[in-house]
Design a protein around this motif. Structure first.
Motif, PDB file in Angstrom:
ATOM      1  N   GLU A  97      40.935  40.093  39.319  1.00 51.78           N
ATOM      2  CA  GLU A  97      39.809  40.232  38.212  1.00 51.78           C
ATOM      3  C   GLU A  97      40.513  41.105  37.082  1.00 51.78           C
ATOM      4  O   GLU A  97      40.098  40.877  35.916  1.00 51.78           O
TER       5      GLU A  97
ATOM      6  N   ARG B 272      42.552  38.450  34.977  1.00 51.08           N
ATOM      7  CA  ARG B 272      41.282  37.476  34.393  1.00 51.08           C
ATOM      8  C   ARG B 272      40.547  37.988  33.330  1.00 51.08           C
ATOM      9  O   ARG B 272      40.388  37.508  32.249  1.00 51.08           O
ATOM     10  N   THR B 273      40.071  39.230  33.279  1.00 49.82           N
ATOM     11  CA  THR B 273      39.420  40.061  32.444  1.00 49.82           C
ATOM     12  C   THR B 273      40.250  40.280  31.167  1.00 49.82           C
ATOM     13  O   THR B 273      39.998  40.026  30.099  1.00 49.82           O
TER      14      THR B 273
END
Length: 106
Positions: free
Chosen positions: A86, A89-90
């Motif tokens: 995450e 991805r962020t």
């Protein structure tokens, strides 16, 4: 004579953020670990050499900021596995709409 190992061609855009920026080759299985027995058992020589992504400098730096070389070799050794994190991805989503010459300050 064995077939020569060919590296994947360079795309036009970063394989994570899709920006048209200057690209660098990221070895999904870090070159410094290619001779380690635990890496040699898992990956054939051709796979160790050809498992690469073309990344912009910002994405490349972020990958190495987030993961150790051992983590890259054992867990984050594909585009999909990198993007399963995450934090990365962020970062990629945030970077994607920035201009090609943009370099984040860390």
């Amino acid at each position: 004579m064995p077939e020569p190992i060919r590296l994947p061609p360079q795309p036009e855009a970063c394989e994570l953020c899709a920006r048209n920026a200057l690209l660098t080759r990221h070895h999904l299985i870090p070159k410094s670990l290619h001779n380690k027995p635990y890496v040699q058992k898992r990956y054939a020589k051709s796979e160790r050499i050809t498992a690469t992504l073309w990344l912009c400098r910002a994405c490349h730096n972020q990958v190495h900021r987030l993961f150790s070389e051992k983590e890259l070799a054992l867990t984050y050794n594909t585009r999909d596995s990198l993007l399963s994190d995450e934090r990365l991805r962020t970062f990629v989503a945030w970077l994607a709409d920035k201009p090609a010459g943009f370099h984040p300050r860390h």
